[in-house]
Design a protein around this motif. Structure first.
Motif: not given
Length: 523
Positions: A34-43
Protein backbone atom coordinates in the motif's frame (compact mmCIF):
# COMPACT_ATOMS: atom_id res chain seq x y z
CA UNK A 1 9.06 31.20 -0.88
CA UNK A 2 5.40 31.46 0.10
CA UNK A 3 4.38 28.85 2.70
CA UNK A 4 1.35 27.89 0.61
CA UNK A 5 3.59 27.16 -2.36
CA UNK A 6 5.97 25.13 -0.16
CA UNK A 7 3.06 23.11 1.15
CA UNK A 8 1.75 22.58 -2.39
CA UNK A 9 5.15 21.38 -3.68
CA UNK A 10 5.58 19.08 -0.71
CA UNK A 11 2.08 17.62 -1.10
CA UNK A 12 2.54 17.13 -4.84
CA UNK A 13 5.91 15.43 -4.40
CA UNK A 14 4.55 13.17 -1.67
CA UNK A 15 1.49 12.26 -3.72
CA UNK A 16 3.64 11.53 -6.77
CA UNK A 17 5.91 9.29 -4.71
CA UNK A 18 2.98 7.40 -3.18
CA UNK A 19 1.31 6.93 -6.55
CA UNK A 20 4.57 5.75 -8.13
CA UNK A 21 5.20 3.38 -5.22
CA UNK A 22 1.68 1.94 -5.40
CA UNK A 23 1.77 1.45 -9.18
CA UNK A 24 5.18 -0.19 -9.02
CA UNK A 25 4.17 -2.42 -6.12
CA UNK A 26 1.16 -3.70 -8.09
CA UNK A 27 3.50 -5.15 -10.72
CA UNK A 28 5.53 -7.17 -8.20
CA UNK A 29 4.99 -10.65 -6.77
CA UNK A 30 4.82 -10.99 -3.00
CA UNK A 31 2.56 -9.63 -0.26
CA UNK A 32 0.23 -6.72 -1.14
CA UNK A 33 1.76 -3.26 -0.85
CA UNK A 34 0.00 0.00 0.00
CA UNK A 35 1.11 3.60 -0.44
CA UNK A 36 3.33 4.92 2.32
CA UNK A 37 3.32 1.73 4.44
CA UNK A 38 4.04 -0.82 1.68
CA UNK A 39 3.92 -4.37 3.07
CA UNK A 40 4.71 -3.31 6.64
CA UNK A 41 1.20 -4.12 8.01
CA UNK A 42 1.44 -7.70 6.72
CA UNK A 43 5.00 -8.01 8.00
CA UNK A 44 3.87 -6.85 11.44
CA UNK A 45 0.82 -9.13 11.55
CA UNK A 46 2.98 -12.13 10.64
CA UNK A 47 5.94 -11.23 12.86
CA UNK A 48 5.44 -14.31 15.09
CA UNK A 49 5.53 -16.65 12.09
CA UNK A 50 7.76 -14.59 9.85
CA UNK A 51 9.72 -17.44 8.22
CA UNK A 52 6.56 -19.43 7.41
CA UNK A 53 4.97 -16.25 6.07
CA UNK A 54 7.94 -15.69 3.76
CA UNK A 55 7.74 -19.31 2.63
CA UNK A 56 4.04 -18.86 1.88
CA UNK A 57 4.76 -15.79 -0.23
CA UNK A 58 7.32 -17.76 -2.21
CA UNK A 59 4.73 -20.36 -3.19
CA UNK A 60 1.89 -20.02 -5.68
CA UNK A 61 -1.58 -20.57 -4.21
CA UNK A 62 -3.37 -23.80 -5.06
CA UNK A 63 -0.21 -25.92 -4.97
CA UNK A 64 0.55 -25.45 -8.66
CA UNK A 65 3.78 -23.84 -9.85
CA UNK A 66 6.19 -22.21 -7.44
CA UNK A 67 7.25 -18.59 -7.77
CA UNK A 68 10.34 -19.08 -5.56
CA UNK A 69 11.08 -15.34 -5.83
CA UNK A 70 9.02 -12.41 -4.57
CA UNK A 71 9.39 -8.79 -3.53
CA UNK A 72 8.55 -7.34 -0.13
CA UNK A 73 7.90 -3.60 -0.14
CA UNK A 74 9.21 -1.84 2.97
CA UNK A 75 9.41 1.90 2.20
CA UNK A 76 11.92 4.09 4.04
CA UNK A 77 13.55 1.05 5.69
CA UNK A 78 14.66 -1.12 2.77
CA UNK A 79 17.48 0.19 0.61
CA UNK A 80 16.96 1.24 -3.01
CA UNK A 81 13.37 2.45 -3.40
CA UNK A 82 12.00 0.38 -0.53
CA UNK A 83 11.93 -3.13 -2.05
CA UNK A 84 13.57 -6.34 -0.86
CA UNK A 85 14.00 -9.20 -3.33
CA UNK A 86 13.44 -12.54 -1.57
CA UNK A 87 14.20 -15.88 -3.23
CA UNK A 88 14.52 -19.57 -2.50
CA UNK A 89 15.16 -20.67 -6.09
CA UNK A 90 18.27 -22.93 -6.00
CA UNK A 91 19.62 -21.50 -9.28
CA UNK A 92 19.25 -17.97 -7.93
CA UNK A 93 21.01 -18.98 -4.73
CA UNK A 94 23.87 -20.54 -6.70
CA UNK A 95 24.08 -17.35 -8.77
CA UNK A 96 24.34 -15.22 -5.61
CA UNK A 97 26.69 -17.45 -3.62
CA UNK A 98 28.96 -18.77 -6.39
CA UNK A 99 28.47 -17.58 -9.99
CA UNK A 100 28.39 -13.82 -9.26
CA UNK A 101 29.94 -14.06 -5.78
CA UNK A 102 31.78 -10.71 -6.08
CA UNK A 103 28.54 -8.89 -6.92
CA UNK A 104 26.84 -9.97 -3.68
CA UNK A 105 28.98 -9.08 -0.64
CA UNK A 106 27.81 -8.49 2.91
CA UNK A 107 27.48 -4.85 2.01
CA UNK A 108 27.95 -1.55 3.84
CA UNK A 109 24.76 -1.59 5.94
CA UNK A 110 25.52 -5.03 7.41
CA UNK A 111 29.23 -4.35 7.93
CA UNK A 112 28.63 -1.00 9.59
CA UNK A 113 26.03 -2.46 11.96
CA UNK A 114 28.31 -5.32 13.02
CA UNK A 115 31.62 -3.46 12.99
CA UNK A 116 31.72 -2.58 16.71
CA UNK A 117 31.29 -6.26 17.64
CA UNK A 118 33.04 -8.15 14.85
CA UNK A 119 35.34 -5.55 13.29
CA UNK A 120 36.89 -6.83 10.07
CA UNK A 121 36.71 -10.45 11.15
CA UNK A 122 36.01 -13.20 8.63
CA UNK A 123 32.22 -13.10 9.00
CA UNK A 124 31.94 -9.34 8.65
CA UNK A 125 34.43 -8.59 5.87
CA UNK A 126 34.66 -8.74 2.09
CA UNK A 127 37.43 -8.55 -0.49
CA UNK A 128 41.10 -9.06 0.41
CA UNK A 129 40.51 -8.73 4.16
CA UNK A 130 38.08 -11.65 4.04
CA UNK A 131 40.21 -13.66 1.60
CA UNK A 132 43.40 -13.73 3.71
CA UNK A 133 41.47 -14.83 6.79
CA UNK A 134 39.59 -17.41 4.77
CA UNK A 135 42.79 -18.92 3.34
CA UNK A 136 44.41 -18.99 6.78
CA UNK A 137 41.39 -20.56 8.43
CA UNK A 138 40.97 -23.09 5.60
CA UNK A 139 44.46 -24.45 6.23
CA UNK A 140 43.80 -24.80 9.95
CA UNK A 141 40.35 -26.37 9.71
CA UNK A 142 41.66 -29.20 7.54
CA UNK A 143 44.24 -30.30 10.11
CA UNK A 144 43.65 -33.47 12.09
CA UNK A 145 45.10 -31.84 15.21
CA UNK A 146 42.30 -29.25 15.29
CA UNK A 147 39.71 -31.99 14.90
CA UNK A 148 41.30 -33.90 17.75
CA UNK A 149 41.30 -30.74 19.87
CA UNK A 150 37.60 -30.27 19.17
CA UNK A 151 36.91 -33.87 20.11
CA UNK A 152 38.74 -33.42 23.43
CA UNK A 153 36.76 -30.29 24.33
CA UNK A 154 33.42 -31.85 23.37
CA UNK A 155 34.06 -35.08 25.22
CA UNK A 156 35.23 -33.30 28.34
CA UNK A 157 32.10 -31.17 28.59
CA UNK A 158 29.90 -34.22 27.94
CA UNK A 159 31.64 -36.43 30.48
CA UNK A 160 32.24 -33.97 33.33
CA UNK A 161 29.22 -31.67 32.97
CA UNK A 162 26.39 -32.71 30.62
CA UNK A 163 26.07 -36.26 31.94
CA UNK A 164 26.32 -35.08 35.55
CA UNK A 165 23.52 -32.54 35.08
CA UNK A 166 21.26 -34.91 33.15
CA UNK A 167 21.77 -37.72 35.65
CA UNK A 168 20.74 -35.53 38.56
CA UNK A 169 17.70 -34.19 36.68
CA UNK A 170 16.57 -37.72 35.78
CA UNK A 171 17.11 -38.95 39.35
CA UNK A 172 15.18 -36.03 40.86
CA UNK A 173 12.46 -36.09 38.22
CA UNK A 174 13.18 -32.48 37.28
CA UNK A 175 12.65 -30.97 33.85
CA UNK A 176 15.56 -29.30 32.08
CA UNK A 177 15.73 -26.63 29.40
CA UNK A 178 17.73 -28.54 26.85
CA UNK A 179 18.22 -25.54 24.57
CA UNK A 180 19.82 -23.51 27.38
CA UNK A 181 22.09 -26.42 28.29
CA UNK A 182 23.16 -26.90 24.68
CA UNK A 183 23.89 -23.18 24.28
CA UNK A 184 26.13 -23.34 27.34
CA UNK A 185 27.84 -26.54 26.17
CA UNK A 186 28.63 -25.28 22.67
CA UNK A 187 29.75 -21.91 24.07
CA UNK A 188 32.26 -23.62 26.38
CA UNK A 189 33.48 -25.82 23.52
CA UNK A 190 33.94 -23.06 20.96
CA UNK A 191 35.67 -20.79 23.47
CA UNK A 192 38.04 -23.61 24.37
CA UNK A 193 38.75 -24.39 20.73
CA UNK A 194 39.12 -20.74 19.74
CA UNK A 195 41.29 -19.31 22.49
CA UNK A 196 41.91 -22.16 24.91
CA UNK A 197 39.93 -20.56 27.74
CA UNK A 198 36.96 -22.40 29.23
CA UNK A 199 34.22 -20.04 30.52
CA UNK A 200 32.51 -22.98 32.30
CA UNK A 201 28.96 -21.78 31.68
CA UNK A 202 27.65 -25.35 31.71
CA UNK A 203 27.50 -26.58 35.31
CA UNK A 204 24.84 -27.90 37.72
CA UNK A 205 24.03 -24.44 39.12
CA UNK A 206 24.05 -22.76 35.66
CA UNK A 207 26.12 -19.74 36.74
CA UNK A 208 26.11 -16.46 34.87
CA UNK A 209 29.49 -15.91 33.29
CA UNK A 210 30.25 -12.18 32.76
CA UNK A 211 31.80 -12.79 29.34
CA UNK A 212 28.92 -15.00 28.16
CA UNK A 213 26.29 -12.52 29.40
CA UNK A 214 28.11 -9.56 27.82
CA UNK A 215 28.60 -11.47 24.55
CA UNK A 216 24.87 -12.28 24.37
CA UNK A 217 23.92 -8.69 25.19
CA UNK A 218 26.32 -7.28 22.59
CA UNK A 219 25.03 -9.67 19.92
CA UNK A 220 21.39 -8.84 20.62
CA UNK A 221 22.05 -5.09 20.64
CA UNK A 222 23.95 -5.37 17.37
CA UNK A 223 21.10 -7.28 15.71
CA UNK A 224 18.70 -4.51 16.72
CA UNK A 225 20.64 -2.14 14.47
CA UNK A 226 19.39 -4.06 11.45
CA UNK A 227 15.77 -3.34 12.42
CA UNK A 228 16.12 0.44 12.20
CA UNK A 229 17.28 2.97 9.61
CA UNK A 230 21.02 3.61 9.95
CA UNK A 231 20.62 7.22 11.08
CA UNK A 232 18.43 6.15 14.02
CA UNK A 233 20.85 3.73 15.68
CA UNK A 234 23.74 6.11 14.95
CA UNK A 235 21.85 8.85 16.79
CA UNK A 236 21.23 6.49 19.72
CA UNK A 237 24.94 5.68 19.70
CA UNK A 238 25.86 9.38 19.89
CA UNK A 239 23.38 9.84 22.75
CA UNK A 240 24.53 6.58 24.37
CA UNK A 241 20.89 5.56 24.77
CA UNK A 242 18.98 2.29 24.94
CA UNK A 243 20.49 -0.68 23.13
CA UNK A 244 23.55 1.36 22.16
CA UNK A 245 24.35 1.99 25.82
CA UNK A 246 24.05 -1.75 26.54
CA UNK A 247 26.24 -2.50 23.53
CA UNK A 248 28.98 -0.12 24.70
CA UNK A 249 29.05 -1.55 28.23
CA UNK A 250 28.92 -5.15 27.00
CA UNK A 251 31.71 -4.62 24.50
CA UNK A 252 33.97 -3.31 27.26
CA UNK A 253 33.53 -6.57 29.20
CA UNK A 254 34.10 -8.62 26.04
CA UNK A 255 37.19 -6.56 25.20
CA UNK A 256 38.72 -7.09 28.65
CA UNK A 257 38.07 -10.83 28.54
CA UNK A 258 39.59 -11.18 25.07
CA UNK A 259 42.63 -9.12 26.12
CA UNK A 260 43.26 -11.54 28.99
CA UNK A 261 42.84 -14.53 26.67
CA UNK A 262 45.24 -13.06 24.11
CA UNK A 263 47.84 -12.28 26.78
CA UNK A 264 47.59 -15.85 28.09
CA UNK A 265 48.10 -17.27 24.61
CA UNK A 266 51.14 -15.09 24.03
CA UNK A 267 52.62 -16.37 27.27
CA UNK A 268 51.67 -20.00 26.64
CA UNK A 269 50.80 -20.85 23.02
CA UNK A 270 48.52 -23.86 22.53
CA UNK A 271 46.73 -25.68 19.70
CA UNK A 272 43.72 -23.35 19.74
CA UNK A 273 42.72 -21.16 16.79
CA UNK A 274 43.93 -17.93 18.40
CA UNK A 275 47.44 -19.35 18.87
CA UNK A 276 47.45 -20.49 15.24
CA UNK A 277 46.37 -17.09 13.89
CA UNK A 278 49.04 -15.36 16.00
CA UNK A 279 51.62 -16.98 13.72
CA UNK A 280 49.93 -15.86 10.49
CA UNK A 281 50.32 -12.66 8.46
CA UNK A 282 47.84 -10.13 7.10
CA UNK A 283 47.48 -8.75 3.55
CA UNK A 284 50.54 -6.51 4.08
CA UNK A 285 52.73 -9.40 5.18
CA UNK A 286 52.71 -8.39 8.86
CA UNK A 287 51.61 -10.42 11.85
CA UNK A 288 47.99 -9.72 12.82
CA UNK A 289 47.66 -6.92 15.36
CA UNK A 290 46.18 -7.71 18.77
CA UNK A 291 42.97 -5.81 18.03
CA UNK A 292 42.47 -7.82 14.83
CA UNK A 293 43.25 -11.13 16.54
CA UNK A 294 40.60 -10.48 19.18
CA UNK A 295 37.97 -9.76 16.53
CA UNK A 296 38.96 -12.84 14.54
CA UNK A 297 38.46 -14.95 17.66
CA UNK A 298 35.07 -13.37 18.39
CA UNK A 299 33.92 -14.13 14.85
CA UNK A 300 34.59 -17.83 15.38
CA UNK A 301 32.83 -17.79 18.76
CA UNK A 302 29.75 -16.19 17.22
CA UNK A 303 29.65 -18.66 14.32
CA UNK A 304 30.38 -21.79 16.34
CA UNK A 305 28.17 -21.30 19.34
CA UNK A 306 24.56 -20.66 18.37
CA UNK A 307 24.38 -22.62 15.13
CA UNK A 308 25.17 -26.07 16.54
CA UNK A 309 23.15 -25.67 19.74
CA UNK A 310 20.06 -24.44 17.88
CA UNK A 311 20.33 -27.28 15.35
CA UNK A 312 20.59 -29.82 18.18
CA UNK A 313 17.54 -28.36 19.92
CA UNK A 314 15.37 -28.82 16.83
CA UNK A 315 16.93 -32.25 16.26
CA UNK A 316 15.93 -33.51 19.71
CA UNK A 317 12.43 -32.09 19.29
CA UNK A 318 11.98 -33.81 15.92
CA UNK A 319 13.35 -37.10 17.25
CA UNK A 320 10.97 -36.95 20.23
CA UNK A 321 8.09 -36.68 17.77
CA UNK A 322 9.35 -39.38 15.39
CA UNK A 323 9.88 -42.68 17.29
CA UNK A 324 10.78 -44.50 14.06
CA UNK A 325 13.79 -42.24 13.55
CA UNK A 326 14.80 -42.48 17.21
CA UNK A 327 14.86 -46.28 17.04
CA UNK A 328 17.03 -46.26 13.93
CA UNK A 329 19.48 -43.80 15.50
CA UNK A 330 19.78 -45.93 18.67
CA UNK A 331 20.18 -49.01 16.54
CA UNK A 332 23.01 -47.49 14.51
CA UNK A 333 24.88 -46.20 17.58
CA UNK A 334 24.53 -49.59 19.26
CA UNK A 335 25.78 -51.39 16.18
CA UNK A 336 28.90 -49.20 15.95
CA UNK A 337 29.69 -49.47 19.67
CA UNK A 338 29.18 -53.23 19.55
CA UNK A 339 32.06 -53.35 17.06
CA UNK A 340 34.32 -50.79 18.73
CA UNK A 341 33.72 -51.51 22.43
CA UNK A 342 32.42 -55.04 22.50
CA UNK A 343 29.26 -56.64 23.85
CA UNK A 344 29.46 -55.22 27.38
CA UNK A 345 26.90 -52.43 27.00
CA UNK A 346 28.02 -50.75 30.23
CA UNK A 347 31.17 -49.69 28.33
CA UNK A 348 29.04 -47.96 25.73
CA UNK A 349 28.19 -45.11 28.08
CA UNK A 350 31.43 -44.91 30.08
CA UNK A 351 33.00 -42.49 27.60
CA UNK A 352 31.59 -40.23 24.85
CA UNK A 353 32.20 -41.18 21.23
CA UNK A 354 35.65 -40.93 19.71
CA UNK A 355 35.59 -39.01 16.45
CA UNK A 356 36.33 -42.22 14.54
CA UNK A 357 33.16 -43.73 16.04
CA UNK A 358 31.22 -40.57 15.24
CA UNK A 359 32.38 -40.73 11.62
CA UNK A 360 30.67 -44.10 11.21
CA UNK A 361 27.23 -42.81 12.20
CA UNK A 362 25.73 -42.30 8.75
CA UNK A 363 22.05 -42.31 9.69
CA UNK A 364 22.62 -39.90 12.59
CA UNK A 365 24.36 -37.47 10.25
CA UNK A 366 21.42 -37.82 7.85
CA UNK A 367 19.00 -37.01 10.68
CA UNK A 368 21.02 -33.92 11.58
CA UNK A 369 21.12 -32.77 7.94
CA UNK A 370 17.38 -33.35 7.67
CA UNK A 371 16.91 -31.20 10.78
CA UNK A 372 18.91 -28.40 9.18
CA UNK A 373 16.88 -28.72 5.99
CA UNK A 374 13.66 -28.09 7.92
CA UNK A 375 15.04 -25.80 10.64
CA UNK A 376 18.25 -24.15 9.39
CA UNK A 377 20.12 -22.37 12.19
CA UNK A 378 20.30 -19.23 10.01
CA UNK A 379 16.89 -19.16 8.29
CA UNK A 380 17.43 -16.09 6.10
CA UNK A 381 20.59 -14.45 4.76
CA UNK A 382 21.06 -11.05 3.15
CA UNK A 383 23.30 -9.79 0.37
CA UNK A 384 24.04 -6.35 -1.03
CA UNK A 385 23.86 -5.88 -4.81
CA UNK A 386 26.95 -4.07 -6.16
CA UNK A 387 25.91 -3.77 -9.83
CA UNK A 388 22.61 -4.19 -11.68
CA UNK A 389 21.99 -7.87 -12.32
CA UNK A 390 19.41 -10.38 -13.53
CA UNK A 391 18.90 -13.59 -11.57
CA UNK A 392 18.58 -16.91 -13.47
CA UNK A 393 14.77 -16.87 -13.10
CA UNK A 394 14.62 -13.45 -14.79
CA UNK A 395 14.26 -11.30 -11.68
CA UNK A 396 15.95 -7.90 -12.06
CA UNK A 397 17.92 -6.69 -9.04
CA UNK A 398 19.18 -3.08 -9.12
CA UNK A 399 22.53 -1.93 -7.75
CA UNK A 400 22.35 -0.84 -4.13
CA UNK A 401 19.35 -3.05 -3.32
CA UNK A 402 19.15 -6.00 -0.95
CA UNK A 403 18.62 -9.64 -1.92
CA UNK A 404 17.49 -12.12 0.72
CA UNK A 405 17.71 -15.84 0.14
CA UNK A 406 15.40 -17.80 2.42
CA UNK A 407 17.12 -21.01 3.50
CA UNK A 408 14.08 -21.88 5.62
CA UNK A 409 11.78 -21.67 2.60
CA UNK A 410 13.95 -23.90 0.39
CA UNK A 411 13.23 -26.91 2.59
CA UNK A 412 9.48 -26.31 2.34
CA UNK A 413 9.15 -26.22 -1.44
CA UNK A 414 7.46 -29.27 -2.96
CA UNK A 415 8.96 -28.35 -6.33
CA UNK A 416 12.44 -28.67 -4.78
CA UNK A 417 12.15 -31.51 -2.22
CA UNK A 418 9.00 -33.34 -3.34
CA UNK A 419 5.52 -33.85 -1.94
CA UNK A 420 6.91 -35.09 1.38
CA UNK A 421 9.05 -31.98 1.91
CA UNK A 422 7.51 -31.25 5.34
CA UNK A 423 8.19 -34.79 6.60
CA UNK A 424 11.19 -35.47 8.85
CA UNK A 425 12.79 -38.16 6.69
CA UNK A 426 16.55 -38.78 7.15
CA UNK A 427 16.40 -41.49 4.49
CA UNK A 428 16.44 -38.82 1.77
CA UNK A 429 20.12 -38.26 2.67
CA UNK A 430 21.17 -41.93 2.46
CA UNK A 431 22.57 -43.59 -0.67
CA UNK A 432 20.48 -46.25 -2.43
CA UNK A 433 22.73 -48.93 -0.95
CA UNK A 434 22.10 -47.48 2.51
CA UNK A 435 25.79 -47.36 3.37
CA UNK A 436 26.79 -43.70 3.02
CA UNK A 437 25.63 -40.12 3.51
CA UNK A 438 24.71 -38.63 0.16
CA UNK A 439 23.93 -34.90 -0.15
CA UNK A 440 21.69 -33.73 -3.02
CA UNK A 441 23.31 -33.49 -6.44
CA UNK A 442 22.09 -29.90 -6.73
CA UNK A 443 24.17 -28.55 -3.86
CA UNK A 444 22.20 -25.29 -3.67
CA UNK A 445 19.07 -27.12 -2.54
CA UNK A 446 20.80 -27.26 0.84
CA UNK A 447 22.72 -24.20 2.00
CA UNK A 448 22.44 -24.48 5.79
CA UNK A 449 26.26 -24.28 5.79
CA UNK A 450 26.26 -21.51 3.16
CA UNK A 451 27.73 -22.21 -0.28
CA UNK A 452 30.34 -21.15 -2.81
CA UNK A 453 33.52 -19.43 -1.56
CA UNK A 454 31.89 -18.73 1.83
CA UNK A 455 30.96 -22.37 2.54
CA UNK A 456 31.29 -22.96 6.28
CA UNK A 457 34.81 -24.14 7.11
CA UNK A 458 33.63 -25.64 10.39
CA UNK A 459 30.98 -27.89 8.85
CA UNK A 460 32.79 -31.15 9.68
CA UNK A 461 33.56 -29.95 13.21
CA UNK A 462 29.92 -29.00 13.64
CA UNK A 463 28.75 -32.46 12.57
CA UNK A 464 31.33 -34.03 14.89
CA UNK A 465 30.09 -32.03 17.88
CA UNK A 466 26.40 -32.59 17.09
CA UNK A 467 26.86 -36.34 16.60
CA UNK A 468 28.77 -36.68 19.88
CA UNK A 469 26.18 -34.74 21.88
CA UNK A 470 23.21 -36.45 20.22
CA UNK A 471 24.65 -39.91 20.92
CA UNK A 472 25.60 -38.96 24.50
CA UNK A 473 22.02 -37.93 25.28
CA UNK A 474 19.96 -40.46 23.31
CA UNK A 475 21.93 -43.54 24.32
CA UNK A 476 21.31 -42.77 28.00
CA UNK A 477 17.86 -41.14 28.00
CA UNK A 478 14.48 -41.02 26.37
CA UNK A 479 13.22 -37.47 26.11
CA UNK A 480 9.65 -36.24 26.47
CA UNK A 481 8.32 -32.72 26.20
CA UNK A 482 7.06 -31.16 29.44
CA UNK A 483 3.22 -31.15 29.23
CA UNK A 484 1.94 -27.79 28.10
CA UNK A 485 5.33 -26.56 26.93
CA UNK A 486 5.02 -24.70 23.62
CA UNK A 487 7.78 -25.04 21.06
CA UNK A 488 7.81 -21.87 18.98
CA UNK A 489 10.30 -20.12 16.75
CA UNK A 490 11.97 -16.98 18.02
CA UNK A 491 12.18 -14.48 15.18
CA UNK A 492 15.83 -13.50 14.98
CA UNK A 493 18.79 -14.08 12.69
CA UNK A 494 19.27 -17.44 14.44
CA UNK A 495 16.33 -19.87 14.69
CA UNK A 496 16.15 -20.18 18.49
CA UNK A 497 13.19 -21.77 20.23
CA UNK A 498 11.34 -18.86 21.80
CA UNK A 499 10.49 -20.66 25.05
CA UNK A 500 13.44 -23.03 25.14
CA UNK A 501 13.04 -26.83 25.03
CA UNK A 502 11.84 -28.14 28.39
CA UNK A 503 12.00 -31.92 28.61
CA UNK A 504 11.78 -34.77 31.10
CA UNK A 505 14.44 -37.49 30.97
CA UNK A 506 13.78 -41.19 31.40
CA UNK A 507 16.88 -43.39 31.81
CA UNK A 508 17.21 -45.76 28.91
CA UNK A 509 17.92 -49.36 29.90
CA UNK A 510 21.05 -49.66 27.79
CA UNK A 511 22.07 -53.15 28.89
CA UNK A 512 18.94 -54.87 27.64
CA UNK A 513 17.10 -52.41 25.47
CA UNK A 514 19.94 -51.10 23.32
CA UNK A 515 20.86 -54.54 22.02
CA UNK A 516 17.20 -55.28 21.27
CA UNK A 517 16.75 -51.96 19.48
CA UNK A 518 19.91 -52.61 17.47
CA UNK A 519 18.61 -55.99 16.40
CA UNK A 520 15.20 -54.55 15.53
CA UNK A 521 16.72 -51.71 13.53
CA UNK A 522 18.96 -54.11 11.60
CA UNK A 523 15.98 -56.29 10.78
Amino acid sequence: MDSTLIWFVFSAATSAYLLWFWLLARTLTGPPAWPLVGSLPYTFLNRRRFHDWIAGNLQATGGAATYQTCTVAIPFLARKQGFYTVTCHPKNIEHILRTRFDNYPKGPAWQTAFHDLLGQGIFNSDGDTWLIQRKTAALEFTTRTLRQAMNRWVNRTIRTRLWVILEKAARDGCAVDLQDMLLRLTFDNICGLTFGKDPQTLSPDSPENPFAVAFDSATEATLQRLLYPGFLWRLKKILDAGAENRLRRSLQIVENYMSEALYARKETPSDDLLSRFMKKKDTDGNLFQSSVLKRIALNFVLAGRDTSSVALSWFFWLVMNTPRVEEKIIGEISSVLQETRGGDTHKWTEEPLTFDEADRLVYLKAALAETLRLYPSVPEDFKYVVADDVLPDGTVVPAGSTVTYSIYSVGRMKSIWGEDCLEFKPERWISAAGDRFEPPKDGYKFVAFNGGPRTCLGKDLAYLQMKSVAAAVLLRYRLSLVPGHRVEQKISLTLFMKNGLRVHLTPREVVAAAAAESAAASA
